[in-house]
Design a protein around this motif. Structure first.
Motif, PDB file in Angstrom:
ATOM      1  N   GLY A 196      -6.203 -27.698  26.090  1.00 32.72           N
ATOM      2  CA  GLY A 196      -6.636 -27.187  27.276  1.00 32.72           C
ATOM      3  C   GLY A 196      -5.964 -25.637  27.408  1.00 32.72           C
ATOM      4  N   PRO A 197      -6.019 -25.089  28.515  1.00 27.67           N
ATOM      5  CA  PRO A 197      -5.318 -23.998  28.717  1.00 27.67           C
ATOM      6  C   PRO A 197      -3.938 -24.260  28.915  1.00 27.67           C
ATOM      7  CG  PRO A 197      -7.319 -24.073  30.110  1.00 27.67           C
ATOM      8  CD  PRO A 197      -7.223 -25.368  29.679  1.00 27.67           C
ATOM      9  N   GLY A 198      -3.146 -23.171  28.430  1.00 30.06           N
ATOM     10  CA  GLY A 198      -1.753 -23.352  28.411  1.00 30.06           C
ATOM     11  C   GLY A 198      -1.172 -22.294  29.397  1.00 30.06           C
ATOM     12  N   ASN A 236     -13.277 -31.056  35.638  1.00 36.23           N
ATOM     13  CA  ASN A 236     -14.562 -31.440  35.402  1.00 36.23           C
ATOM     14  C   ASN A 236     -15.294 -31.011  34.073  1.00 36.23           C
ATOM     15  OD1 ASN A 236     -16.870 -33.340  36.234  1.00 36.23           O
ATOM     16  ND2 ASN A 236     -17.825 -31.590  37.072  1.00 36.23           N
ATOM     17  N   SER A 237     -14.579 -29.958  33.421  1.00 32.32           N
ATOM     18  CA  SER A 237     -15.282 -29.573  32.210  1.00 32.32           C
ATOM     19  C   SER A 237     -15.575 -30.488  31.047  1.00 32.32           C
ATOM     20  CB  SER A 237     -14.318 -28.369  31.719  1.00 32.32           C
ATOM     21  OG  SER A 237     -14.607 -28.095  30.338  1.00 32.32           O
ATOM     22  N   THR A 238     -16.694 -30.534  30.289  1.00 26.91           N
ATOM     23  CA  THR A 238     -16.872 -31.132  29.472  1.00 26.91           C
ATOM     24  C   THR A 238     -16.003 -31.436  28.317  1.00 26.91           C
ATOM     25  OG1 THR A 238     -18.259 -29.449  28.423  1.00 26.91           O
ATOM     26  CG2 THR A 238     -19.489 -31.246  29.615  1.00 26.91           C
ATOM     27  N   PHE A 239     -15.243 -30.214  28.250  1.00 24.57           N
ATOM     28  CA  PHE A 239     -14.147 -30.116  27.219  1.00 24.57           C
ATOM     29  C   PHE A 239     -13.291 -31.518  26.981  1.00 24.57           C
ATOM     30  CE2 PHE A 239      -9.679 -29.156  25.771  1.00 24.57           C
ATOM     31  CZ  PHE A 239      -9.992 -28.834  24.149  1.00 24.57           C
ATOM     32  N   PHE A 240     -12.730 -31.843  28.390  1.00 22.75           N
ATOM     33  CA  PHE A 240     -11.937 -32.941  28.448  1.00 22.75           C
ATOM     34  C   PHE A 240     -12.535 -34.417  27.932  1.00 22.75           C
ATOM     35  CE2 PHE A 240     -10.228 -29.718  31.347  1.00 22.75           C
ATOM     36  CZ  PHE A 240      -9.359 -29.411  30.617  1.00 22.75           C
ATOM     37  N   ALA A 241     -13.819 -34.120  27.932  1.00 23.26           N
ATOM     38  CA  ALA A 241     -14.616 -35.638  27.625  1.00 23.26           C
ATOM     39  C   ALA A 241     -15.021 -35.616  26.058  1.00 23.26           C
ATOM     40  CB  ALA A 241     -15.721 -35.870  28.357  1.00 23.26           C
ATOM     41  N   THR A 242     -14.568 -34.565  25.419  1.00 22.02           N
ATOM     42  CA  THR A 242     -14.837 -34.224  24.030  1.00 22.02           C
ATOM     43  C   THR A 242     -13.976 -35.155  23.064  1.00 22.02           C
ATOM     44  OG1 THR A 242     -16.021 -32.057  24.488  1.00 22.02           O
ATOM     45  CG2 THR A 242     -15.382 -32.724  22.223  1.00 22.02           C
ATOM     46  N   ALA A 243     -14.188 -35.810  22.075  1.00 18.75           N
ATOM     47  CA  ALA A 243     -13.248 -36.304  21.290  1.00 18.75           C
ATOM     48  C   ALA A 243     -12.639 -35.319  20.440  1.00 18.75           C
ATOM     49  CB  ALA A 243     -13.768 -37.375  20.310  1.00 18.75           C
ATOM     50  N   ALA A 244     -11.479 -35.698  19.908  1.00 21.92           N
ATOM     51  CA  ALA A 244     -10.772 -34.889  19.129  1.00 21.92           C
ATOM     52  C   ALA A 244     -11.120 -34.768  17.568  1.00 21.92           C
ATOM     53  CB  ALA A 244      -9.241 -34.951  19.023  1.00 21.92           C
ATOM     54  N   PRO A 245     -10.997 -33.789  16.949  1.00 22.44           N
ATOM     55  CA  PRO A 245     -10.706 -32.593  17.071  1.00 22.44           C
ATOM     56  C   PRO A 245     -11.326 -31.797  17.669  1.00 22.44           C
ATOM     57  CG  PRO A 245     -10.291 -33.175  14.559  1.00 22.44           C
ATOM     58  CD  PRO A 245     -11.398 -34.209  15.375  1.00 22.44           C
ATOM     59  N   LYS A 246     -10.722 -30.609  18.559  1.00 15.70           N
ATOM     60  CA  LYS A 246     -11.381 -29.683  19.150  1.00 15.70           C
ATOM     61  C   LYS A 246     -10.526 -28.425  19.493  1.00 15.70           C
ATOM     62  CE  LYS A 246     -10.274 -32.537  23.180  1.00 15.70           C
ATOM     63  NZ  LYS A 246     -10.808 -32.885  24.686  1.00 15.70           N
ATOM     64  N   SER A 247     -11.141 -27.275  19.621  1.00 14.08           N
ATOM     65  CA  SER A 247     -10.250 -26.306  20.013  1.00 14.08           C
ATOM     66  C   SER A 247     -10.916 -25.279  20.977  1.00 14.08           C
ATOM     67  CB  SER A 247     -10.099 -25.394  18.518  1.00 14.08           C
ATOM     68  OG  SER A 247     -11.325 -25.141  18.211  1.00 14.08           O
ATOM     69  N   LYS A 283      -4.394 -39.646  26.126  1.00 15.58           N
ATOM     70  CA  LYS A 283      -5.358 -40.595  26.021  1.00 15.58           C
ATOM     71  C   LYS A 283      -6.109 -40.680  24.647  1.00 15.58           C
ATOM     72  CE  LYS A 283      -4.880 -41.244  30.972  1.00 15.58           C
ATOM     73  NZ  LYS A 283      -3.735 -40.175  31.079  1.00 15.58           N
ATOM     74  N   LEU A 284      -6.103 -39.505  24.186  1.00 13.57           N
ATOM     75  CA  LEU A 284      -6.964 -39.461  22.965  1.00 13.57           C
ATOM     76  C   LEU A 284      -6.398 -39.846  21.355  1.00 13.57           C
ATOM     77  CD1 LEU A 284      -8.710 -36.150  23.652  1.00 13.57           C
ATOM     78  CD2 LEU A 284      -9.387 -38.124  24.366  1.00 13.57           C
ATOM     79  N   VAL A 285      -5.160 -40.353  21.454  1.00 19.29           N
ATOM     80  CA  VAL A 285      -4.387 -40.785  20.219  1.00 19.29           C
ATOM     81  C   VAL A 285      -4.500 -42.115  20.108  1.00 19.29           C
ATOM     82  CG1 VAL A 285      -3.244 -38.187  20.215  1.00 19.29           C
ATOM     83  CG2 VAL A 285      -2.188 -40.318  21.446  1.00 19.29           C
ATOM     84  N   PRO A 286      -4.060 -42.681  18.987  1.00 21.46           N
ATOM     85  CA  PRO A 286      -4.167 -44.167  19.032  1.00 21.46           C
ATOM     86  C   PRO A 286      -3.045 -44.799  19.609  1.00 21.46           C
ATOM     87  CG  PRO A 286      -4.137 -42.985  16.617  1.00 21.46           C
ATOM     88  CD  PRO A 286      -4.037 -41.915  17.865  1.00 21.46           C
ATOM     89  N   ASN A 287      -1.914 -44.214  19.827  1.00 19.35           N
ATOM     90  CA  ASN A 287      -0.946 -45.078  20.556  1.00 19.35           C
ATOM     91  C   ASN A 287      -0.124 -43.838  21.339  1.00 19.35           C
ATOM     92  OD1 ASN A 287      -0.801 -46.396  17.584  1.00 19.35           O
ATOM     93  ND2 ASN A 287      -0.781 -47.820  19.148  1.00 19.35           N
ATOM     94  N   LEU A 288       0.231 -44.184  22.481  1.00 13.96           N
ATOM     95  CA  LEU A 288       0.943 -43.126  23.207  1.00 13.96           C
ATOM     96  C   LEU A 288       2.331 -42.852  22.648  1.00 13.96           C
ATOM     97  CD1 LEU A 288       0.530 -44.564  27.038  1.00 13.96           C
ATOM     98  CD2 LEU A 288      -0.613 -42.360  25.850  1.00 13.96           C
ATOM     99  N   PRO A 289       2.621 -41.525  22.663  1.00 12.25           N
ATOM    100  CA  PRO A 289       3.790 -41.053  21.981  1.00 12.25           C
ATOM    101  C   PRO A 289       5.032 -41.576  22.839  1.00 12.25           C
ATOM    102  CG  PRO A 289       2.305 -39.136  22.394  1.00 12.25           C
ATOM    103  CD  PRO A 289       1.584 -40.322  23.148  1.00 12.25           C
ATOM    104  N   ARG A 290       6.037 -41.918  21.909  1.00  9.47           N
ATOM    105  CA  ARG A 290       7.304 -42.212  22.488  1.00  9.47           C
ATOM    106  C   ARG A 290       7.956 -40.894  22.983  1.00  9.47           C
ATOM    107  NH1 ARG A 290       8.895 -47.330  22.081  1.00  9.47           N
ATOM    108  NH2 ARG A 290      11.121 -46.781  22.037  1.00  9.47           N
TER     109      ARG A 290
END
Length: 370
Positions: A196-198, A236-247, A283-290
């Motif tokens: 998302g935005p930085g 609420n943007s649809t971007f956040f519901a879009t699966a990765a990869p995305k840009s 939440k879009l990655v297989p396991n939460l990063p440590r």
């Protein structure tokens, strides 16, 4: 052992703050020796020209088009990068002859992968001719043409750095104008995408209300309160519901929903928006990063780092800065462009299905020789 090449990477990001230059010796695979780095800030008139180019680029329909001010900006930008390299070499007592290749990012002015369009201003041939050094440039185009997102490109370099990390899975989160995450799994598997935005929205907001085009030390946001309704609308943007990869393009989001807020409350809300976007992406990655390693200018904003820690840290996950991990958070993207240039020279892939959504690993970059 593969031969190490000496490369310079050049990065001008969507924050429009300056040109990052970094020296790297690498084989383009596992061997990485980081050298000196520097940032040469843009003057206000240079930033103004780039802002005008960004506005003009909204009408582009083809990668080769350079109407009006875009042609001027491309020529000027190339000269600025040449001057930055010449200054860097002089400051470090280096001759151009010891540099095998330059990785030239250029300046992204429009990024619309859904239209198979991405434009990075920068004349690679002119830069190679002036400096007498081979230049690899236009590294996103081949991936976009193949149906990939063309971003992020740094993940393969992140994987090389992550080899030394004590804990995995790890996430390297680069917060520049746009923020992106690279997830590196225990076996080196890669997933990457823009979160998302930085800093871009926050920078633009600060420029609107203050004399400084960023939130210095996070002070403006620290004095404000998050506007919950405005934040919810942004998320609420649809971007956040879009699966990765995305840009994303720098201008994919705007701050119009914050109109009417005070400078402090708007800054607090936009800072939290960046952090919430990173949190949602985890939440879009297989396991939460440590381990979350925060890179780019965002790591210098204490208010943003506080928000990230509040949202991401658990008993099993920790948030640290690039420097705490032993990296250079200012130069990492420039280092990556040096690394990618070496991979391009060797015909190695620089993007992958898990990083850009390309159908297969893609080599990329045009090579200009003096």
């Amino acid at each position: 052992m593969s031969k190490l090449l000496t490369a310079i990477g050049l990065m001008s990001g969507t924050s429009l703050d300056g040109i990052d230059v970094a020296l790297l010796r690498t084989d383009g695979e596992e061997q990485v020796e980081r050298g000196p780095a520097a940032t040469y800030p843009y003057r206000p008139d240079q930033q103004a020209l780039l802002h005008d180019a960004l506005a003009a680029a909204k009408s582009l329909e083809a990668r080769e088009q350079r109407p009006g001010i875009l042609g001027l900006a491309e020529r000027e930008l190339t000269d600025w990068h040449a001057e930055a390299v010449e200054r860097f070499l002089g400051e470090h007592g280096l001759e151009a002859s010891v540099i095998d290749v330059i990785g030239f990012h250029g300046q992204t002015v429009i990024h619309r992968p859904e239209k198979r369009l991405t434009v990075q201003l920068g004349l690679g041939g002119a830069l190679a001719e002036r400096l007498g050094i081979p230049v690899v440039y236009d590294m996103r185009a081949a991936d976009v043409a193949a149906g990939g997102q063309g971003a992020p490109l740094v993940p393969v370099y992140h994987r090389a750095l992550a080899a030394a990390l004590p804990e995995r899975p790890a996430a390297l989160v680069n917060i520049g104008g746009v923020a992106n995450m690279t997830w590196v799994g225990p076996e080196g598997d890669l997933i990457a995408f823009d979160t998302g935005p930085g800093n871009a929205l926050l920078n633009d907001w600060c420029e609107r209300f203050t004399d400084v085009a960023y939130d210095r030390d996070g002070a403006l946001g620290a004095r404000g309160h998050v506007a919950a309704d405005a934040l919810a609308e942004l998320l609420n943007s649809t971007f956040f519901a879009t699966a990765a990869p995305k840009s994303l393009d720098r201008n994919s989001f705007n701050a119009s929903t914050l109109d009417g807020l005070s400078a402090e409350d708007g800054a607090a809300t936009l800072t939290r928006f960046t952090a919430e976007a990173v949190s949602a992406s985890s939440k879009l990655v297989p396991n939460l990063p440590r381990l979350y390693i925060i890179c780019g200018g965002g790591r210098l904003n204490p208010t943003l780092m506080r928000d990230l820690r509040n949202l991401l840290e658990t008993s099993d996950s920790k948030v640290i800065s690039a420097e705490e991990a032993g990296f250079n958070g200012d130069s990492m993207e420039a280092e990556a462009w040096a690394y990618l240039a070496v991979r391009s020279l060797k015909g190695l892939p620089i993007t992958f299905p898990g990083t850009t959504g390309a159908p297969q690993p893609q080599s990329g970059g045009l090579i200009a020789r003096p």
